[in-house]
Write a protein that holds these residues in place. Structure first.
Motif, PDB file in Angstrom:
ATOM      1  N   ARG A  41      -0.323   4.278  -8.051  1.00 52.41           N
ATOM      2  CA  ARG A  41      -1.472   3.094  -8.454  1.00 52.41           C
ATOM      3  C   ARG A  41      -2.535   3.570  -7.896  1.00 52.41           C
ATOM      4  NH1 ARG A  41      -2.918  -1.024  -4.812  1.00 52.41           N
ATOM      5  NH2 ARG A  41      -4.352  -2.511  -5.649  1.00 52.41           N
ATOM      6  N   SER A  42      -2.780   4.186  -6.623  1.00 57.45           N
ATOM      7  CA  SER A  42      -3.857   4.385  -5.860  1.00 57.45           C
ATOM      8  C   SER A  42      -4.461   5.831  -6.235  1.00 57.45           C
ATOM      9  CB  SER A  42      -3.851   4.225  -4.429  1.00 57.45           C
ATOM     10  OG  SER A  42      -2.902   5.156  -3.793  1.00 57.45           O
ATOM     11  N   SER A  43      -3.777   6.576  -6.991  1.00 56.73           N
ATOM     12  CA  SER A  43      -3.993   8.073  -7.272  1.00 56.73           C
ATOM     13  C   SER A  43      -3.885   8.447  -8.616  1.00 56.73           C
ATOM     14  CB  SER A  43      -3.185   8.993  -6.488  1.00 56.73           C
ATOM     15  OG  SER A  43      -3.493  10.359  -6.718  1.00 56.73           O
ATOM     16  N   ASP A  51      -5.511  -5.618  -7.462  1.00 53.87           N
ATOM     17  CA  ASP A  51      -6.533  -5.152  -8.503  1.00 53.87           C
ATOM     18  C   ASP A  51      -7.480  -5.993  -9.204  1.00 53.87           C
ATOM     19  OD1 ASP A  51      -5.483  -2.852  -8.303  1.00 53.87           O
ATOM     20  OD2 ASP A  51      -3.960  -2.700  -9.866  1.00 53.87           O
ATOM     21  N   ASP A  53       1.048   7.308   0.849  1.00 53.51           N
ATOM     22  CA  ASP A  53       0.341   6.117   1.620  1.00 53.51           C
ATOM     23  C   ASP A  53      -0.170   7.014   2.770  1.00 53.51           C
ATOM     24  OD1 ASP A  53       0.690   2.767   2.287  1.00 53.51           O
ATOM     25  OD2 ASP A  53      -0.381   4.277   3.756  1.00 53.51           O
TER      26      ASP A  53
END
Lengths: 526, 376
Positions: free
Chosen positions: A320-322, B108, A420
């Motif tokens: 999700r973060s990358s 989000d 993470d």
């Protein structure tokens, strides 16, 4: 009859340690938030300094160890207190940061600890709260007890920082004592390995930041170092070893039962590596293997479900973060998601990212330090197994075992926490005692053998960093010359292979030339 | 408005949770006519809408996406793939049965509705639910019973903010229960013997009171007992059990398409719900103290007299005015209660009418409208 001069010296040194404790208390009361006199701070400061001093003397009272322990303690305290002051001003606009906590877990637990301490409920209530918070358990109870009995009037987070820093630094005494034999004790690992490993333990940025925070890790480190020493000292000092082992493991079980199980497994292996012999008969060997399989099965049953679920969730968070991870998973396919995320986890904290990605100055510097620490350590870990394979026969088994423990754990941490950049490096530190020893041993081996391979591994990591830096530059600056994933991998792998193959060829050539000229043989190959 | 629904139910399947998911999605589509509802579920092969419409008794179409998922990833691959696809699609609201999805959406900055049907399970599920709970953002938690709300609040030692919680028992699609034939007509349509009939519909899992039903069949040989539903192996097992006891008044139909279920329920003068004190759900676990059985609302909508186990959670909906409640697992009490109902047609009629009136509060449409209200 005791020597009066020595006794006087002894008393004076204790008095000096007490004075240092008082000085520390004064600094804590000045810099801590809230500032002002606190009997609890005075008591804990004195106990911390006197305890560390006593541990130093017990471990041999060598000057090098003294500097190491002092540096570890002061750095952790400085980091903890400094960040508590700096984060509300220079940190991100999120609640933990505004409250002066670097780690959200520390904020959550510390806030709960203060609530529990001031609630009048028994502190053991902390053990039943896993459903409500994931920061339940022993440290919550310990923190609540500290607040209740040493600071009932005001919430003083610095007290837990002080305690954490002291326990983390205390671990160094056990680490040193385990590796550097005192007079009359059987020989241990090389002094150089202990020195390097000890300094790594003291200065490794992740250790420092965690050691100056209300986190479990400094306690895990200190307690596992006590158990580590116990295993080493088992044949010669059985009684103290038993006490230390029980205390260390009990403490670990209270702080984190999952980590305690892992440490028990590692200690069993470590015990066998240090003191066990390969059984002579096939039946005994089979029995040993069977016992190992049963233990591994038990461990898997206990932890595999939790590990894979937690890993699944962290893989989601990583992806999700990358966008980078998403791109790779899209390229290689969904079924490789976990291996990809695990591999990417091994690169965290990403140093080039820390250098280039937009971030607040304080956060950037912290990321740079953490990334620099990890990328300094990686080549030592990469070099170590090769050095272990070619170590002297009498050292080989222990060295290989040590390398296996450390490297497998690094991968497990990466599997568990994926990309993470906080959790993954944090989990790595759980077995830092062994990792530090492995790094120290690798360093000492490279020097003893005058080996160029450690430098070459630094070269490989350097190549990775430069290529990755280029990718980050193209992403975050006007320099648009982005590489595709294939090009990125090909460039890194190609240049690394060239360096390693070139080094291997160079060594062979040198070896042949040396033999022809009849010079003394070069260092043992890796 | 784009509503992304994400669930782990296998569709198509005969599980109650898959029926609930399909009913909810239809209700969302109907409750917000301007909304575009898409559902993501695990699976490799698409199933034609016509087949789903028959099996689940749904009319209003919505889009379903089947996402390949491997067991080894414990559904986290589905969670991420579905969530990512929904984000790309431009979802304005996430409606989910998974705390993980709700947590991602809230992180989000996207509003989320989370349906909670049981206490969170798994190794990290409970922890993630705690994180969802503490995560700020626009959210609404639909909890299927007051009992479950209390259980969650007790377990997590917290209180749901009133604005964020909706006690949302399962519901019923009233359209399917309009103009039901009389019991005799329904029996004629189904080719069943014409005599007083007691119907049980649903799965035959442990805890559903199947032994008690056989006991009732033994006590009332003049009454037909119609069991509508169940997995083939369970049906065979209970058929054998009935045969071995020499019961010729028990008829097991096996799985019935949801679209045809109202007719089977209409074929009974009395509808039975003999839950035991411990109930196994399709996903395992004991749900006796927190459940909200869909069949209860279907029974009510059928307008027939209901004889049910007297469980606290059932009493959140049923009472002495709209049903007869008997102690669970107490055959003698059930025999007395059923005997009373069989003798009193007027009472059966009164109870059925009251149940049908009361169930109007529990339609899927109402439920969906309330859930969406804060976001529309």
């Amino acid at each position: 009859m005791s020597n009066p001069t020595a006794a006087m010296k002894n008393s004076r040194s204790w008095l000096l340690a007490g004075a240092a404790g008082l000085l520390l208390a004064a600094v804590m009361m000045l810099l801590g938030r809230p500032a002002g006199f606190s009997a609890g701070t005075l008591l804990l400061s004195l106990a911390a300094v006197l305890g560390l001093y006593a541990a130093w003397r017990w471990a041999g009272a060598e000057r090098a160890l003294g500097w190491m322990m002092a540096a570890a303690f002061v750095l952790r305290l400085a980091a903890g207190l400094g960040l508590a002051m700096a984060l509300p001003v220079h940190g991100y606009d999120v609640e933990p940061s505004r409250a002066g906590y670097l780690f959200p877990d520390a904020y959550e637990r510390d806030t709960l600890a203060w609530e529990l301490a001031s609630s009048g409920q028994p502190v053991w209530k902390a053990f039943g709260d896993e459903m409500r918070v994931d920061q339940y358990g022993g440290l919550l109870a310990l923190s609540a007890a500290v607040y209740r009995y040493l600071s009932p009037d005001l919430h003083r987070p610095a007290l837990i920082i002080l305690l954490a820093a002291a326990v983390s630094a205390l671990g160094l005494a056990f680490f040193w004592k385990a590796l550097v034999p005192g007079p009359g004790e059987p020989s241990g690992w090389s002094r150089e390995a202990a020195l390097f490993g000890g300094w790594l333990y003291a200065l490794y940025p992740e250790n420092v930041l965690l050691g100056g925070a209300q986190m479990r890790e400094p306690f895990i480190l200190g307690l596992s170092a006590a158990a580590f020493w116990a295993v080493r000292a088992w044949p010669e000092s059985r009684r103290p070893a038993v006490i230390s082992l029980i205390a260390g493991l009990a403490g670990l079980a209270v702080i984190s039962s999952r980590v305690a199980v892992i440490v028990v497994a590692v200690l069993l292996l470590w015990f066998w590596l240090e003191h066990g012999r390969v059984p002579q008969t096939a039946a005994r060997r089979a029995l040993l293997v069977g016992a190992g399989v049963v233990f591994a099965a038990g461990l898997t049953y206990y932890g595999a479900g939790w590990l894979s679920e937690a890993a699944g969730w962290d893989a989601v968070l990583t992806e999700r973060s990358s966008g980078w991870v998403q791109l790779i998973v899209d390229t290689v396919g969904d079924r490789f998601r976990v291996p990809v995320v695990t591999l990417i986890g091994l690169t965290q904290p990403m140093l080039p990212g820390a250098l280039i990605e937009p971030a607040a100055p304080l956060a950037r510097w912290l990321s740079i330090l953490r990334g620099a620490g990890w990328y300094f350590l990686i080549p030592l870990l990469l070099y170590a197994p090769f050095a272990a394979l070619t170590a002297r026969p009498e050292d080989r088994r222990a060295a290989l075992g040590l390398a296996a423990i450390s490297l497998v754990w690094v991968v497990v941490a990466s599997y568990r926490a994926g990309g993470d950049m906080w959790d993954n490096p944090r989990y790595r530190t759980h077995l830092m005692v062994w990792t530090a020893l492995l790094a120290g041993w690798a360093w000492s081996q490279a020097r003893a053998r005058r080996s160029a391979w450690l430098v070459r591994w630094y070269g490989v990591i350097g190549i990775f960093l430069v290529v990755t830096l280029r990718w980050y530059l193209s992403r975050y600056t006007a320099w648009k010359s982005s590489l595709s994933l294939i090009e990125f991998l090909a460039l890194t792998a190609g240049l690394s292979a060239l360096l390693l193959a070139g080094g291997w060829g160079w060594d062979r050539r040198r070896s042949r030339t040396g033999l022809r000229r009849g010079s003394r043989s070069p260092a043992r190959p890796e | 408005m784009r509503i992304a629904c994400i669930a782990t139910s296998q569709i198509p399947s005969t599980t109650a949770n898959s029926i609930q998911v399909m009913k909810v999605c239809q209700a969302l589509a109907l409750a917000a006519p301007d909304a575009d509802v898409h559902l993501w579920v695990p699976g490799k092969n698409e199933t034609p809408w016509e087949q789903l419409a028959g099996q689940y008794g749904v009319q209003a179409p919505f889009t379903i996406h089947w996402v390949p998922s491997q067991r080894a990833f414990r559904r986290y691959d589905l969670i991420w793939s579905a969530y990512r696809a929904a984000r790309r699609w431009g979802a304005d609201l996430f409606y989910t049965w998974l705390p993980q999805v709700a947590l991602l959406a809230l992180r989000d900055g996207c509003p989320a509705v989370l349906e909670v049907h049981d206490r969170p399970t798994g190794r990290i599920g409970p922890i993630l639910f705690g994180q969802y709970f503490r995560q700020p953002g626009r959210k609404r938690t639909l909890v299927i019973s007051h009992a479950l709300r209390r259980a969650l609040e007790e377990r997590y030692r917290m209180r749901f903010p009133e604005a964020e919680i909706q006690i949302a028992p399962n519901g019923v699609d009233m359209d399917r229960y309009r103009d039901l034939p009389s019991p005799s007509e329904a029996r004629a349509q189904l080719g069943l013997e014409e005599r007083l009939t007691a119907v049980y519909s649903g799965h035959l899992y442990a805890g559903r009171g199947m032994s008690l039903l056989l006991g009732l069949a033994e006590a009332f040989p003049q009454v037909n007992f119609l069991w509508a539903g169940g997995q083939p192996d369970a049906v065979e097992r209970w058929r054998g059990e009935a045969r071995s006891r020499g019961l010729d008044n028990v008829r097991l139909t096996g799985f019935i398409e949801n679209a045809r279920l109202p007719l089977y329920q209409a074929a009974g003068e009395i509808l039975l719900m003999p839950y035991e004190r411990s109930i196994a759900g399709s996903s395992g676990g004991n749900s006796a103290d927190i459940c909200s059985p869909m069949k209860m609302f279907e029974y009510m909508a059928a307008g027939r007299a209901i004889l049910s186990s007297d469980l606290p959670v059932i009493r959140e909906v049923l009472n002495e005015d709209n049903a007869v409640l008997a102690p669970p697992e107490d055959l003698q009490a059930w025999v007395t209660a059923l005997g009373g109902l069989l003798e009193d047609a007027e009472r059966r009629k009164r109870l059925g009418e009251m149940a049908r009136a009361d169930v109007l509060e529990y339609t899927w449409d109402n439920r969906a409208r309330k859930a969406l209200a804060p976001f529309i």
